[in-house]
Motif scaffolding. Structure first.
Motif, PDB file in Angstrom:
ATOM      1  N   ALA A 267      13.811  -8.982  10.635  1.00 22.79           N
ATOM      2  CA  ALA A 267      14.290  -9.702   9.442  1.00 22.79           C
ATOM      3  C   ALA A 267      14.756  -8.733   8.360  1.00 22.79           C
ATOM      4  CB  ALA A 267      13.184 -10.611   8.907  1.00 22.79           C
ATOM      5  N   TYR A 268      14.040  -7.633   8.173  1.00 19.24           N
ATOM      6  CA  TYR A 268      14.447  -6.639   7.172  1.00 19.24           C
ATOM      7  C   TYR A 268      15.773  -5.987   7.548  1.00 19.24           C
ATOM      8  CZ  TYR A 268      10.270  -6.570   4.190  1.00 19.24           C
ATOM      9  OH  TYR A 268       9.284  -6.895   3.292  1.00 19.24           O
TER      10      TYR A 268
ATOM     11  N   ILE B  83       2.870   0.629   7.357  1.00 21.78           N
ATOM     12  CA  ILE B  83       3.754  -0.517   7.552  1.00 21.78           C
ATOM     13  C   ILE B  83       4.649  -0.721   6.333  1.00 21.78           C
ATOM     14  CG2 ILE B  83       3.807  -3.032   7.797  1.00 21.78           C
ATOM     15  CD1 ILE B  83       1.129  -2.706   9.395  1.00 21.78           C
ATOM     16  N   ALA B  84       4.058  -0.666   5.146  1.00 21.76           N
ATOM     17  CA  ALA B  84       4.817  -0.900   3.912  1.00 21.76           C
ATOM     18  C   ALA B  84       5.952   0.100   3.746  1.00 21.76           C
ATOM     19  CB  ALA B  84       3.872  -0.837   2.713  1.00 21.76           C
ATOM     20  N   PHE B  85       5.674   1.367   4.000  1.00 25.41           N
ATOM     21  CA  PHE B  85       6.716   2.376   3.809  1.00 25.41           C
ATOM     22  C   PHE B  85       7.634   2.475   5.029  1.00 25.41           C
ATOM     23  CE2 PHE B  85       3.800   3.294   0.430  1.00 25.41           C
ATOM     24  CZ  PHE B  85       4.659   3.575  -0.619  1.00 25.41           C
ATOM     25  N   GLY B  86       7.150   2.024   6.186  1.00 21.08           N
ATOM     26  CA  GLY B  86       8.041   1.883   7.332  1.00 21.08           C
ATOM     27  C   GLY B  86       9.101   0.824   7.072  1.00 21.08           C
ATOM     28  N   PHE B  87       8.709  -0.288   6.455  1.00 24.45           N
ATOM     29  CA  PHE B  87       9.665  -1.323   6.066  1.00 24.45           C
ATOM     30  C   PHE B  87      10.695  -0.756   5.080  1.00 24.45           C
ATOM     31  CE2 PHE B  87       6.437  -5.016   6.816  1.00 24.45           C
ATOM     32  CZ  PHE B  87       6.683  -4.943   8.180  1.00 24.45           C
ATOM     33  N   ARG B  88      10.241   0.039   4.128  1.00 26.39           N
ATOM     34  CA  ARG B  88      11.153   0.633   3.159  1.00 26.39           C
ATOM     35  C   ARG B  88      12.174   1.551   3.835  1.00 26.39           C
ATOM     36  NH1 ARG B  88       6.784  -0.795   0.324  1.00 26.39           N
ATOM     37  NH2 ARG B  88       6.913  -1.047  -1.952  1.00 26.39           N
ATOM     38  N   ALA B  89      11.713   2.294   4.841  1.00 26.71           N
ATOM     39  CA  ALA B  89      12.596   3.231   5.533  1.00 26.71           C
ATOM     40  C   ALA B  89      13.758   2.522   6.221  1.00 26.71           C
ATOM     41  CB  ALA B  89      11.795   4.043   6.552  1.00 26.71           C
TER      42      ALA B  89
ATOM     43  N   ASN C 230     -11.470  -4.433  -4.537  1.00 30.09           N
ATOM     44  CA  ASN C 230     -10.996  -4.037  -3.215  1.00 30.09           C
ATOM     45  C   ASN C 230      -9.653  -3.298  -3.322  1.00 30.09           C
ATOM     46  OD1 ASN C 230     -10.158  -3.820  -0.566  1.00 30.09           O
ATOM     47  ND2 ASN C 230     -10.375  -5.993  -0.082  1.00 30.09           N
ATOM     48  N   PRO C 231      -9.585  -2.027  -2.886  1.00 26.25           N
ATOM     49  CA  PRO C 231      -8.341  -1.255  -3.004  1.00 26.25           C
ATOM     50  C   PRO C 231      -7.157  -1.886  -2.285  1.00 26.25           C
ATOM     51  CG  PRO C 231     -10.183   0.188  -2.457  1.00 26.25           C
ATOM     52  CD  PRO C 231     -10.687  -1.213  -2.334  1.00 26.25           C
ATOM     53  N   LYS C 232      -7.424  -2.709  -1.279  1.00 23.17           N
ATOM     54  CA  LYS C 232      -6.332  -3.345  -0.544  1.00 23.17           C
ATOM     55  C   LYS C 232      -5.548  -4.338  -1.404  1.00 23.17           C
ATOM     56  CE  LYS C 232      -8.189  -3.043   4.184  1.00 23.17           C
ATOM     57  NZ  LYS C 232      -8.569  -3.838   5.373  1.00 23.17           N
ATOM     58  N   GLN C 233      -6.099  -4.681  -2.555  1.00 20.57           N
ATOM     59  CA  GLN C 233      -5.368  -5.568  -3.468  1.00 20.57           C
ATOM     60  C   GLN C 233      -3.992  -5.005  -3.819  1.00 20.57           C
ATOM     61  OE1 GLN C 233      -7.450  -8.573  -3.325  1.00 20.57           O
ATOM     62  NE2 GLN C 233      -6.616  -8.680  -5.371  1.00 20.57           N
ATOM     63  N   ILE C 234      -3.845  -3.672  -3.798  1.00 19.46           N
ATOM     64  CA  ILE C 234      -2.577  -3.060  -4.184  1.00 19.46           C
ATOM     65  C   ILE C 234      -1.440  -3.491  -3.270  1.00 19.46           C
ATOM     66  CG2 ILE C 234      -2.863  -0.961  -2.795  1.00 19.46           C
ATOM     67  CD1 ILE C 234      -1.334  -1.262  -6.334  1.00 19.46           C
ATOM     68  N   PHE C 235      -1.778  -3.964  -2.068  1.00 19.72           N
ATOM     69  CA  PHE C 235      -0.732  -4.353  -1.122  1.00 19.72           C
ATOM     70  C   PHE C 235      -0.112  -5.712  -1.442  1.00 19.72           C
ATOM     71  CE2 PHE C 235      -3.057  -1.108   1.275  1.00 19.72           C
ATOM     72  CZ  PHE C 235      -1.987  -0.276   1.602  1.00 19.72           C
ATOM     73  N   TRP C 236      -0.726  -6.469  -2.365  1.00 16.76           N
ATOM     74  CA  TRP C 236      -0.033  -7.655  -2.868  1.00 16.76           C
ATOM     75  C   TRP C 236       1.258  -7.235  -3.571  1.00 16.76           C
ATOM     76  CZ3 TRP C 236      -0.965 -12.252  -1.161  1.00 16.76           C
ATOM     77  CH2 TRP C 236      -2.259 -12.636  -0.780  1.00 16.76           C
ATOM     78  N   TYR C 237       1.305  -5.988  -4.008  1.00 13.95           N
ATOM     79  CA  TYR C 237       2.512  -5.422  -4.619  1.00 13.95           C
ATOM     80  C   TYR C 237       3.284  -4.565  -3.622  1.00 13.95           C
ATOM     81  CZ  TYR C 237       5.417  -2.583  -7.738  1.00 13.95           C
ATOM     82  OH  TYR C 237       6.481  -1.956  -8.346  1.00 13.95           O
ATOM     83  N   ILE C 238       2.633  -3.570  -3.024  1.00 13.86           N
ATOM     84  CA  ILE C 238       3.308  -2.572  -2.197  1.00 13.86           C
ATOM     85  C   ILE C 238       3.937  -3.169  -0.940  1.00 13.86           C
ATOM     86  CG2 ILE C 238       2.913  -0.533  -0.735  1.00 13.86           C
ATOM     87  CD1 ILE C 238       3.076   0.178  -3.654  1.00 13.86           C
TER      88      ILE C 238
ATOM     89  N   ILE D 138       9.866  -4.778  -1.913  1.00 13.14           N
ATOM     90  CA  ILE D 138      10.621  -3.969  -0.961  1.00 13.14           C
ATOM     91  C   ILE D 138      12.116  -4.261  -1.064  1.00 13.14           C
ATOM     92  CG2 ILE D 138      11.017  -3.537   1.505  1.00 13.14           C
ATOM     93  CD1 ILE D 138       8.000  -4.106   1.932  1.00 13.14           C
ATOM     94  N   ILE D 139      12.478  -5.527  -1.199  1.00 12.71           N
ATOM     95  CA  ILE D 139      13.894  -5.906  -1.251  1.00 12.71           C
ATOM     96  C   ILE D 139      14.508  -5.607  -2.613  1.00 12.71           C
ATOM     97  CG2 ILE D 139      15.451  -7.899  -1.255  1.00 12.71           C
ATOM     98  CD1 ILE D 139      13.629  -9.056   0.995  1.00 12.71           C
ATOM     99  N   GLU D 140      13.848  -6.051  -3.685  1.00 10.19           N
ATOM    100  CA  GLU D 140      14.445  -5.923  -5.009  1.00 10.19           C
ATOM    101  C   GLU D 140      14.459  -4.479  -5.532  1.00 10.19           C
ATOM    102  OE1 GLU D 140      16.224  -7.836  -6.539  1.00 10.19           O
ATOM    103  OE2 GLU D 140      15.755  -9.877  -5.912  1.00 10.19           O
ATOM    104  N   LEU D 141      13.417  -3.725  -5.240  1.00  8.01           N
ATOM    105  CA  LEU D 141      13.342  -2.372  -5.784  1.00  8.01           C
ATOM    106  C   LEU D 141      13.889  -1.344  -4.799  1.00  8.01           C
ATOM    107  CD1 LEU D 141       9.944  -2.523  -7.717  1.00  8.01           C
ATOM    108  CD2 LEU D 141      12.177  -3.495  -8.274  1.00  8.01           C
TER     109      LEU D 141
END
Length: 457
Positions: free
Chosen positions: A21-22, A65-71, A188-196, A202-205
């Motif tokens: 999809a990306y 995964i998050a930065f793989g999507f960005r790549a 919980n540090p994983k909360q940051i992934f609601w953003y990352i 990923i799309i807008e920025l």
């Protein structure tokens, strides 16, 4: 990549679907194809929820995964926004020793003296509105444009790649400081992934090269150092955040009680007052110093005139403002934007002062929530709300109990329907759907929901 090799087959499927999809989103989609856009975005958002909430993945796996999507976007030309053409234009002007705040693209093109490569293509694609106005991007933002020109002064795609790498680096910084800030707050540090990991970010920025990511990096790192009692570093970083996008200026009053009556202290002290004043001075001084390379007699007039357009001329994807505008039509028979646009900043300032003195903001979570509410009020009343504007409220919501921005980060895609219309006319029904959902969840969050988004395993 060892972390990814441990994935199970049921975890890989939604990731593969998101990859496909990306790729389609980055290389096949055109902004006018609203049905295709909405379908892809819905698939990506569903995949995001499945991976984050039900994938049972480690922090490292989610990061890969998050930065793989960005790549996947690395060679894609932005397809939802044309702003990047102006970014490249400004950066190349600076590389040639010219001040982007002093001449509009229209003026330069009319002069017949074209100082930069690809000028005709950049000018044509940046759009009429951008071409007729002075640059509105603050100095540190211009620094990033300059870096892109420095590494690629002849190729538009080359400049796009450089800008995208810079934005991805900023997101890495957000991941680092966001994780540390969550740990400091015992969340919980994983909360940051609601953003990352959010496809909106990923799309807008990363995809469309909006520099909210850099502003957010400076903002989150500033908050981290503030909560670690390193207020001098925090002030400089906040000043840098403002010098990327001006919007964090709104936050300055919220820090008032943090210095005067912080934590267990309930007494006013001269030392705390001096810290408060010094903090504000450092923030403003950082901003002023960043403008010095561009300083001229015309700078203030040109820049303030350009910024004023967002309050007195531009209209897009607004909510409460459209209600006020309609009331104006009923009573006066014409658009009241010139009047309403001047009242909005006053209302926003008053609201920010109100929550500053009512909430006190003596604890980190309270302060962050106040920042979130202040910026949300601004966006709720603004005349123009482009989708990428909500990136800052999204990152702030990560550290709170509020969920409405997560909903907004999905439903805001409805605003792109406007670009599928020849006359760029907004659809009132879609606007209503978007904001009724956002406001409904917002009021639920404020009055009923007190639980953190702690369902990430």
């Amino acid at each position: 990549m060892k972390a990814l090799s441990l994935l199970k087959s049921k975890q890989i499927l939604p990731i593969i679907i998101c990859v496909i999809a990306y790729i389609l989103f980055a290389y096949q989609l055109e902004r006018e194809q609203f049905a295709f856009l909405f379908s892809l975005y819905s698939i990506l958002f569903l995949g995001f929820i499945l991976v984050l909430k039900f994938g049972n993945l480690t922090f490292k796996q989610l990061a890969y995964i998050a930065f793989g999507f960005r790549a996947l976007f690395i060679l894609a030309v932005p397809n939802l926004s044309q702003d990047f053409y102006r970014f490249i234009w400004d950066g190349r002007l600076i590389l040639e020793g010219l001040n982007p705040y002093l001449q509009t693209p229209n003026t330069i093109m009319a002069s017949g003296i074209i100082p930069i490569a690809n000028a005709q293509e950049l000018y044509k694609n940046m759009g009429e509105l951008s071409a007729m106005h002075f640059s509105n991007y603050p100095p540190i933002n211009q620094l990033y444009f300059f870096i892109a020109a420095l590494f690629s002064s002849k190729s538009i795609l080359g400049s796009v790649v450089v800008l995208r790498i810079l934005i991805i680096i900023a997101d890495l910084g957000v991941l680092y400081f966001g994780k540390r800030l969550l740990e400091h707050l015992k969340i919980n540090p994983k909360q940051i992934f609601w953003y990352i990991l959010n496809p909106f970010i990923i799309i807008e920025l990363t995809g469309n090269l909006h520099f909210e990511s850099v502003m957010v990096f400076f903002l989150i790192s500033s908050l981290y150092y503030l909560f670690k009692n390193k207020w001098i570093i925090a002030a400089i970083l906040l000043g840098c955040s403002i010098s990327v996008k001006l919007i964090p200026l709104l936050f300055l009053p919220v820090f008032f009680w943090w210095f005067l009556k912080h934590k267990k202290s309930t007494e006013f002290t001269v030392v705390n007052f001096i810290k408060l004043i010094s903090f504000y001075i450092l923030v403003i001084l950082t901003l002023v110093v960043s403008f010095l390379p561009f300083l001229s007699q015309e700078l203030i007039a040109n820049y303030s005139k350009t910024i004023g357009l967002w309050f007195g001329d531009f209209e897009f994807n607004a909510s409460l403002y459209y209600v006020f505008r309609e009331i104006g039509y009923w009573f006066r028979g014409y658009n009241e934007i010139k009047i309403i646009g001047k009242l909005i900043p006053i209302l926003v300032i008053l609201f920010t002062l109100l929550i500053t003195f009512l909430r006190k903001n003596q604890q980190p979570k309270t302060l962050i929530t106040s920042l979130l509410l202040a910026l949300s009020f601004y966006l709720f009343t603004a005349t123009t709300v482009h989708p990428w504007y909500i990136a800052t409220v999204l990152i702030l919501s990560v550290f709170t109990t509020y969920n409405y921005v997560i909903v907004w980060s999905f439903i805001v895609v409805l605003s792109y329907y406007t670009y599928s219309q020849i006359d760029f006319k907004e659809n009132i029904l879609l606007l209503f759907i978007q904001y009724i959902l956002v406001y409904s969840v917002f009021f639920w969050d404020v009055f009923f929901n007190r639980k953190l988004k702690n369902s990430i395993k």
